[in-house]
Design an enzyme around this catalytic site. Structure first.
Site, PDB file in Angstrom:
ATOM      1  N   LYS A 124      13.446 -60.248  -5.344  1.00 18.80           N
ATOM      2  CA  LYS A 124      13.087 -59.150  -6.270  1.00 18.80           C
ATOM      3  C   LYS A 124      13.104 -57.794  -5.559  1.00 18.80           C
ATOM      4  O   LYS A 124      13.755 -56.857  -6.004  1.00 18.80           O
ATOM      5  CB  LYS A 124      11.681 -59.390  -6.845  1.00 18.80           C
ATOM      6  N   CYS A 148       2.559 -52.687 -10.420  1.00 24.91           N
ATOM      7  CA  CYS A 148       1.298 -53.356 -10.109  1.00 24.91           C
ATOM      8  C   CYS A 148       0.315 -52.363  -9.513  1.00 24.91           C
ATOM      9  O   CYS A 148       0.596 -51.729  -8.496  1.00 24.91           O
ATOM     10  CB  CYS A 148       1.544 -54.492  -9.110  1.00 24.91           C
ATOM     11  N   ASP A 183       3.211 -39.898  -1.703  1.00 19.76           N
ATOM     12  CA  ASP A 183       3.287 -38.614  -1.005  1.00 19.76           C
ATOM     13  C   ASP A 183       4.410 -38.555   0.035  1.00 19.76           C
ATOM     14  O   ASP A 183       5.042 -37.508   0.214  1.00 19.76           O
ATOM     15  CB  ASP A 183       1.923 -38.272  -0.363  1.00 19.76           C
TER      16      ASP A 183
HETATM   17  N1  EPU Z   1       2.049 -45.305   1.544  1.00 20.64           N
HETATM   18  C1  EPU Z   1       1.505 -44.045   1.483  1.00 20.64           C
HETATM   19  N2  EPU Z   1       2.262 -43.046   0.930  1.00 20.64           N
HETATM   20  C2  EPU Z   1       3.515 -43.265   0.431  1.00 20.64           C
HETATM   21  C3  EPU Z   1       4.064 -44.565   0.486  1.00 20.64           C
HETATM   22  C4  EPU Z   1       3.305 -45.581   1.054  1.00 20.64           C
HETATM   23  O1  EPU Z   1       0.380 -43.828   1.924  1.00 20.64           O
HETATM   24  O2  EPU Z   1       4.138 -42.305  -0.048  1.00 20.64           O
HETATM   25  C5  EPU Z   1       1.263 -46.418   2.137  1.00 20.64           C
HETATM   26  C6  EPU Z   1       0.813 -47.442   1.091  1.00 20.64           C
HETATM   27  O3  EPU Z   1      -0.376 -47.052   0.444  1.00 20.64           O
HETATM   28  C7  EPU Z   1       0.674 -48.705   1.917  1.00 20.64           C
HETATM   29  C8  EPU Z   1       1.771 -48.556   2.954  1.00 20.64           C
HETATM   30  O4  EPU Z   1       2.111 -47.177   2.985  1.00 20.64           O
HETATM   31  O5  EPU Z   1      -0.571 -48.721   2.564  1.00 20.64           O
HETATM   32  C9  EPU Z   1       3.005 -49.369   2.698  1.00 20.64           C
HETATM   33  O6  EPU Z   1       3.441 -49.226   1.344  1.00 20.64           O
HETATM   34  P1  EPU Z   1       4.983 -49.305   0.968  1.00 20.64           P
HETATM   35  O7  EPU Z   1       5.467 -47.927   0.680  1.00 20.64           O
HETATM   36  O8  EPU Z   1       5.692 -50.088   1.998  1.00 20.64           O
HETATM   37  O9  EPU Z   1       4.950 -50.109  -0.392  1.00 20.64           O
HETATM   38  P2  EPU Z   1       6.023 -49.983  -1.538  1.00 20.64           P
HETATM   39  O10 EPU Z   1       7.342 -49.640  -0.980  1.00 20.64           O
HETATM   40  O11 EPU Z   1       5.519 -49.147  -2.644  1.00 20.64           O
HETATM   41  C10 EPU Z   1       6.909 -52.433  -1.455  1.00 20.64           C
HETATM   42  C11 EPU Z   1       6.969 -53.601  -2.393  1.00 20.64           C
HETATM   43  C12 EPU Z   1       5.586 -54.193  -2.556  1.00 20.64           C
HETATM   44  C13 EPU Z   1       5.026 -54.567  -1.180  1.00 20.64           C
HETATM   45  C14 EPU Z   1       5.057 -53.367  -0.241  1.00 20.64           C
HETATM   46  C15 EPU Z   1       4.632 -53.697   1.178  1.00 20.64           C
HETATM   47  C16 EPU Z   1       8.760 -53.066  -3.914  1.00 20.64           C
HETATM   48  C17 EPU Z   1       9.186 -52.639  -5.273  1.00 20.64           C
HETATM   49  N3  EPU Z   1       7.449 -53.155  -3.698  1.00 20.64           N
HETATM   50  O12 EPU Z   1       6.054 -51.485  -2.064  1.00 20.64           O
HETATM   51  O13 EPU Z   1       5.760 -55.366  -3.327  1.00 20.64           O
HETATM   52  O14 EPU Z   1       3.708 -55.025  -1.332  1.00 20.64           O
HETATM   53  O15 EPU Z   1       6.398 -52.831  -0.189  1.00 20.64           O
HETATM   54  O16 EPU Z   1       5.451 -54.671   1.718  1.00 20.64           O
HETATM   55  O17 EPU Z   1       9.581 -53.347  -3.055  1.00 20.64           O
HETATM   56  C18 EPU Z   1       5.102 -57.058  -4.822  1.00 20.64           C
HETATM   57  O18 EPU Z   1       6.260 -57.496  -4.762  1.00 20.64           O
HETATM   58  O19 EPU Z   1       4.138 -57.688  -5.343  1.00 20.64           O
HETATM   59  C19 EPU Z   1       4.826 -55.736  -4.264  1.00 20.64           C
HETATM   60  C20 EPU Z   1       3.771 -55.027  -4.608  1.00 20.64           C
END
Ligand code: EPU
Length: 420
Positions: free
Chosen positions: A24, A119, A127
């Site tokens: 996914k 989610c 940010d």
């Molecule tokens: N973060 C920030 N600011 C930002 C972006 C991230 O503070 O602008 C922090 C987040 O709060 C977190 C950390 O950085 O503490 C990592 O977050 P990340 O950006 O890696 O998460 P994401 O890209 O939004 C993806 C997956 C999530 C998965 C996370 C971590 C997708 C669509 N979502 O989210 O998947 O938990 O990486 O591996 O790829 C799931 O599949 O259930 C899911 C939530």
């Protein structure tokens, strides 16, 4: 979206065979790469899950023609004229809509969009993404919950981004906005999760020049344009890990999971072994055999190759079966604890103290529980599978966002399950 309920009978034995679908979290950003080229992009092994269908809908609104052949798991994407108003509630339904922002910035468009949804197990800021968009020359303002993106003076100089914390989404968005540029870009402290590597692999196939210089740096030499490509999506390590953990939770299991890529599952396999589960590795499949009580573990969740945060909630349920206490610490999303209340409803002895989850040996009992988010949803399924009696899970549609053919796969492992 309709509210779906699921009934599941607790069991003491699992036996059967399932096959893992396409990833996914790789599929979503791979689909968005279609905005970066006016050639045809063909993706193979695309999972039929609601997040993919919702993103396909959004891409159509942006001006991408999308054809999905469900039986072949193949998707054809061809960008036509880009529409620049993403004033759609759909943006709010899915987190990965932030990738569309990145792709539109990559195409240097002015546009307006609402905030990405998805989610909401915790506060999930964007940010880093916004800062990156600003640094290539965008002014971004907020008006009545809309984000307005205006191209100002486009920055054509070599650029270094240093991510404060590793972020999958921000790394991919910075890659998008850097591939078609007159200059080079360096990303320091990028996320190098397998899903990010898939995006790099596809974009390089499309003509981009992206290199991983060491374990802490990505270099992107901008190119003029990108071509189309054909790409086979890797299997979903989180889906595989979810079923492996399900098998670990049930008293006696003897299951086979096919179409897995074992190098992505190293830490999950190690964790199962630490719990006392017997894992047999084959070339593209894995067998889980269990008929002993589990031992408690201490697990710190962090970035790949550590144990994934997306499996933390499911692991918590598994640990209620261990005869000694366990401690889990999720350093990526410490507040991802929506499942804890559901375990407690099922008479599980679990508590959150500061940033750690403490789990004690418990005999779960069937009750009505609620799938707050995707992975909490699968954790609820594991609660239902091990609790004595018939468990009802509410809000099941969130689980279908990310698990293809969920009900049939669970039935194939011997679970008695009914969706209503
Ligand atoms: N973060 C920030 N600011 C930002 C972006 C991230 O503070 O602008 C922090 C987040 O709060 C977190 C950390 O950085 O503490 C990592 O977050 P990340 O950006 O890696 O998460 P994401 O890209 O939004 C993806 C997956 C999530 C998965 C996370 C971590 C997708 C669509 N979502 O989210 O998947 O938990 O990486 O591996 O790829 C799931 O599949 O259930 C899911 C939530």
């Amino acid at each position: 979206m309709i509210n779906l309920k699921l009934e599941i009978e607790g069991t003491t034995a699992l036996r059967g065979k399932i096959s893992i679908s396409g990833s996914k979290n790789a599929t979503l950003p791979l689909m968005v790469c279609s905005i970066l080229t006016d050639d045809l992009l063909i993706l193979n092994n695309v999972p039929n899950i609601s997040d993919v269908l919702m993103l396909a809908n959004l891409l159509k609104q942006v001006g991408v023609e999308v054809i999905y052949l469900e039986d072949k798991k193949r998707m054809y994407l061809k960008r036509n004229k880009i529409q620049i108003n993403l004033q759609s509630e759909d943006v709010h339904k899915i987190r990965a809509s932030y990738y569309i922002m990145g792709a539109l910035v990559a195409c240097r468009k002015n546009f307006k969009t609402s905030y990405p949804g998805g989610c909401s197990f915790t506060k999930r800021p964007i940010d880093y993404h916004i800062e990156a968009f600003k640094s290539v020359g965008y002014k971004i303002t907020e008006n009545n919950n809309w984000l307005i993106f205006k191209k100002k003076k486009i920055n054509n100089k070599n650029h270094i981004f240093r991510l404060f914390q590793k972020s999958v989404g921000a790394t991919i968005n910075i890659i998008y906005i850097s591939v078609i540029r007159k200059a080079s870009t360096i990303i320091k402290n990028p996320s190098l999760e397998p899903e990010v590597l898939q995006v790099i692999h596809l974009l390089n196939k499309m003509g981009a020049k992206i290199t991983i210089l060491d374990n802490d740096t990505i270099e992107i030499v901008g190119v003029k344009k990108l071509n189309g490509a054909y790409f086979h999506i890797m299997s979903d390590r989180i889906e595989a890990g979810s079923y492996m953990l399900l098998a670990a939770a049930v008293d006696k299991s003897d299951i086979k999971i096919e179409n897995v890529y074992l190098p992505h599952l190293r830490e999950v396999i190690k964790t199962l072994q630490q719990l006392g589960v017997n894992v047999r590795e084959n070339k593209n499949s894995i067998e889980i055999k269990k008929d002993f009580p589990l031992k408690g573990i201490q697990k710190k969740i962090s970035f790949y190759p550590s144990f994934p945060t997306d499996l933390q909630q499911i692991l918590t349920v598994v640990c209620t079966k261990a005869i000694t206490p366990s401690i889990i610490m999720d350093t990526i999303y410490p507040k991802r604890v929506s499942h804890v209340a559901e375990i407690v409803k099922a008479k599980g002895n679990v508590e959150v103290i500061h940033d750690k989850i403490y789990i004690y040996s418990s005999a779960l009992e069937a009750t009505n529980i609620y799938a707050h988010d995707l992975r909490c949803g699968f954790a609820c399924i594991v609660i239902g599978a091990i609790a004595k009696g018939c468990t009802t899970i509410d809000h099941v549609e969130v689980i279908l966002r990310g698990y293809e053919d969920l009900i049939n796969k669970l039935k194939a492992l011997g679970l008695t399950i009914k969706i209503m």
